[in-house]
Design a protein around this motif. Structure first.
Motif, PDB file in Angstrom:
ATOM      1  N   PRO A  57       0.824  -1.543   0.089  1.00 33.07           N
ATOM      2  CA  PRO A  57       0.115  -0.084  -0.085  1.00 33.07           C
ATOM      3  C   PRO A  57       0.704   1.472  -0.130  1.00 33.07           C
ATOM      4  O   PRO A  57       0.481   2.334  -0.409  1.00 33.07           O
ATOM      5  CB  PRO A  57      -0.808  -0.118   1.484  1.00 33.07           C
ATOM      6  CG  PRO A  57      -0.087  -1.024   2.135  1.00 33.07           C
ATOM      7  CD  PRO A  57       0.643  -2.157   1.178  1.00 33.07           C
ATOM      8  N   LEU A  58       1.998   1.152   0.484  1.00 32.92           N
ATOM      9  CA  LEU A  58       2.864   2.515   0.463  1.00 32.92           C
ATOM     10  C   LEU A  58       3.232   2.804  -1.035  1.00 32.92           C
ATOM     11  O   LEU A  58       3.415   4.012  -1.557  1.00 32.92           O
ATOM     12  CB  LEU A  58       4.034   2.259   1.239  1.00 32.92           C
ATOM     13  CG  LEU A  58       4.011   1.913   2.703  1.00 32.92           C
ATOM     14  CD1 LEU A  58       5.259   1.785   3.646  1.00 32.92           C
ATOM     15  CD2 LEU A  58       3.754   3.490   3.211  1.00 32.92           C
ATOM     16  N   ALA A  59       3.422   1.541  -1.927  1.00 29.75           N
ATOM     17  CA  ALA A  59       3.950   1.813  -3.212  1.00 29.75           C
ATOM     18  C   ALA A  59       2.893   2.481  -4.039  1.00 29.75           C
ATOM     19  O   ALA A  59       2.986   3.437  -4.677  1.00 29.75           O
ATOM     20  CB  ALA A  59       4.362   0.457  -3.625  1.00 29.75           C
ATOM     21  N   VAL A  60       1.543   2.174  -3.509  1.00 31.08           N
ATOM     22  CA  VAL A  60       0.366   2.791  -4.000  1.00 31.08           C
ATOM     23  C   VAL A  60       0.166   4.275  -3.875  1.00 31.08           C
ATOM     24  O   VAL A  60      -0.158   5.136  -4.643  1.00 31.08           O
ATOM     25  CB  VAL A  60      -1.006   1.679  -3.824  1.00 31.08           C
ATOM     26  CG1 VAL A  60      -2.151   2.439  -4.182  1.00 31.08           C
ATOM     27  CG2 VAL A  60      -0.832   0.517  -4.423  1.00 31.08           C
ATOM     28  N   LEU A  61       0.501   4.286  -2.299  1.00 26.72           N
ATOM     29  CA  LEU A  61       0.179   5.675  -2.031  1.00 26.72           C
ATOM     30  C   LEU A  61       1.398   6.693  -2.629  1.00 26.72           C
ATOM     31  O   LEU A  61       1.341   7.904  -3.067  1.00 26.72           O
ATOM     32  CB  LEU A  61       0.363   5.833  -0.525  1.00 26.72           C
ATOM     33  CG  LEU A  61      -0.882   5.228   0.178  1.00 26.72           C
ATOM     34  CD1 LEU A  61      -0.832   5.262   1.550  1.00 26.72           C
ATOM     35  CD2 LEU A  61      -2.152   6.100  -0.221  1.00 26.72           C
ATOM     36  N   ALA A  62       2.652   6.063  -2.820  1.00 27.05           N
ATOM     37  CA  ALA A  62       3.639   7.033  -3.500  1.00 27.05           C
ATOM     38  C   ALA A  62       3.550   7.161  -4.810  1.00 27.05           C
ATOM     39  O   ALA A  62       3.743   8.387  -5.206  1.00 27.05           O
ATOM     40  CB  ALA A  62       5.086   6.160  -3.309  1.00 27.05           C
ATOM     41  N   GLN A  63       2.906   6.210  -5.657  1.00 30.41           N
ATOM     42  CA  GLN A  63       2.561   6.258  -6.932  1.00 30.41           C
ATOM     43  C   GLN A  63       1.380   7.492  -7.165  1.00 30.41           C
ATOM     44  O   GLN A  63       1.412   8.372  -8.010  1.00 30.41           O
ATOM     45  CB  GLN A  63       2.171   5.076  -7.601  1.00 30.41           C
ATOM     46  CG  GLN A  63       1.770   5.343  -9.328  1.00 30.41           C
ATOM     47  CD  GLN A  63       1.361   3.996  -9.502  1.00 30.41           C
ATOM     48  OE1 GLN A  63       0.895   3.230  -9.124  1.00 30.41           O
ATOM     49  NE2 GLN A  63       1.444   3.637 -10.950  1.00 30.41           N
ATOM     50  N   ARG A  64       0.246   7.379  -6.282  1.00 29.68           N
ATOM     51  CA  ARG A  64      -0.553   8.291  -6.183  1.00 29.68           C
ATOM     52  C   ARG A  64       0.077   9.904  -6.125  1.00 29.68           C
ATOM     53  O   ARG A  64      -0.557  10.789  -6.408  1.00 29.68           O
ATOM     54  CB  ARG A  64      -1.762   8.145  -4.959  1.00 29.68           C
ATOM     55  CG  ARG A  64      -2.950   9.022  -5.341  1.00 29.68           C
ATOM     56  CD  ARG A  64      -3.717   8.622  -4.042  1.00 29.68           C
ATOM     57  NE  ARG A  64      -4.423   7.203  -4.094  1.00 29.68           N
ATOM     58  CZ  ARG A  64      -4.866   6.421  -3.474  1.00 29.68           C
ATOM     59  NH1 ARG A  64      -5.366   7.098  -2.095  1.00 29.68           N
ATOM     60  NH2 ARG A  64      -5.363   5.254  -3.447  1.00 29.68           N
ATOM     61  N   ALA A  65       0.765   9.678  -4.877  1.00 37.43           N
ATOM     62  CA  ALA A  65       1.404  11.056  -4.638  1.00 37.43           C
ATOM     63  C   ALA A  65       2.035  11.599  -5.906  1.00 37.43           C
ATOM     64  O   ALA A  65       2.336  12.969  -6.019  1.00 37.43           O
ATOM     65  CB  ALA A  65       2.236  11.168  -3.316  1.00 37.43           C
ATOM     66  N   THR A  66       2.759  10.697  -6.568  1.00 36.78           N
ATOM     67  CA  THR A  66       3.680  11.489  -7.738  1.00 36.78           C
ATOM     68  C   THR A  66       2.706  11.862  -8.782  1.00 36.78           C
ATOM     69  O   THR A  66       2.952  12.902  -9.327  1.00 36.78           O
ATOM     70  CB  THR A  66       4.346  10.228  -8.353  1.00 36.78           C
ATOM     71  OG1 THR A  66       5.238   9.729  -7.372  1.00 36.78           O
ATOM     72  CG2 THR A  66       5.330  10.817  -9.309  1.00 36.78           C
TER      73      THR A  66
END
Length: 326
Positions: free
Chosen positions: A305-314
């Motif tokens: 989920p951190l990867a998902v949130l990092a992609q969304r933040a980008t």
């Protein structure tokens, strides 16, 4: 820019580039380093930088802060338990036998642990917005670590385990991450980071108690709470806390999922290599492998989920990023 400069070196004698080379010579080391520093400032942006550069800059700065925070807390803990391990407090229980140490003799052990003072000083300097002395202070424990691992490699029968080399490389990366604290970098929240250090020191006795008194086999304790295991457990807890609080104003900074993801992937590699070390060098039991694998699996589950949130933040970068790393 550096590549363009160096292409002149191989120029034919009758070209204009060769004439430039004769007049100005090969770029010296300072010139090359200045270009590399400029490249770092552009890609790890600070106040006023474009959003993507600012996001990466904030993430790398937070990686450096968290890494130095962890090492400062552990250094304070190791210095605090030295008198007990030396048997200088008879009222306390007899200290357990410590795992083997790379460098020979108690003098080396004392010197190695005392270097932790530089780790504490480096973190404090960075937390109070003094990045230049922080860089020099952080180099001292890193060099000591390289010396210890090199000694193991040339003198001990089994040499230095791959996991120990990978740990040194990760620590080297943390020191290199300090380049993100350039003159355009936003100020650090001093009170928050110093408070985190104090809280970590106050909680560190729990680690000592767990390492020596958990009612399980010693090999399970040392495997679960070795450096890789402690990294994995700490980052898993931090990741879960962020996932619970990420919608709040405190944790809304866009760089945090990217920061925790960077650290999580590095620690996953450390935990995986350490499992291989236990199997190859120590003939680890199934219980040890299961405990280490469980720590890696928990961290992997948190990283998704951190990867998902990092992609969304980008994708959803703000037009005007905040001016304070936090």
């Amino acid at each position: 820019m550096v590549r363009t400069f160096l292409e002149c070196v191989g120029a034919e004698e009758d070209t204009e580039d060769a004439a430039y080379l004769r007049d100005h010579g090969r770029p010296d080391r300072r010139e090359v380093l200045s270009v590399l520093a400029l490249a770092a400032r552009l890609r790890l942006g600070g106040v006023g930088a474009e959003p993507r550069s600012r996001l990466w800059g904030d993430a790398i700065r937070a990686v450096a802060l968290l890494g130095l925070l962890f090492h400062a807390v552990m250094a304070a803990m190791e210095i605090g338990v030295m008198p007990w391990l030396a048997g200088e407090f008879p009222p306390l229980p007899t200290p357990p036998t410590e795992p083997p140490f790379g460098l020979p003799g108690e003098a080396w052990r004392l010197a190695f642990n005392s270097v932790g003072l530089f780790a504490i000083a480096a973190f404090v300097a960075l937390a109070v917005n003094q990045p230049r002395p922080a860089r020099w202070l952080a180099v001292v424990p890193l060099v000591t670590d390289w010396v210890a691992r090199t000694y193991e490699a040339v003198s001990l029968p089994g040499g230095t385990p791959p996991g120990s080399w990978l740990m040194v490389l990760v620590n080297t990366g943390l020191v290199l991450a300090l380049v993100a604290f350039h003159r355009e970098a936003p100020p650090v929240h001093t009170r928050a980071w110093i408070g985190a250090f104090v809280a970590g020191v106050l909680l560190s006795p729990l680690y000592v108690i767990g390492m020596w008194t958990l009612p399980v086999a010693p090999d399970l304790r040392f495997a679960a709470l070795d450096w890789s295991g402690l990294y994995a457990l700490s980052l898993s807890a931090a990741g879960v806390a962020y996932l619970v609080l990420h919608a709040s104003a405190v944790a809304r900074a866009a760089h945090w999922p990217l920061t925790l993801l960077f650290l999580g992937l590095a620690v996953l590699a450390l935990r995986g290599v350490s499992i291989a070390d236990y199997v190859v060098q120590d003939g680890a039991s199934a219980g040890v492998i299961a405990v280490c694998a469980a720590e890696a699996l928990i961290l992997l589950v948190v990283c998704v989920p951190l990867a998902v949130l990092a992609q969304r933040a980008t994708r959803e970068l703000p037009m005007n990023p905040a001016d304070v790393t936090g």
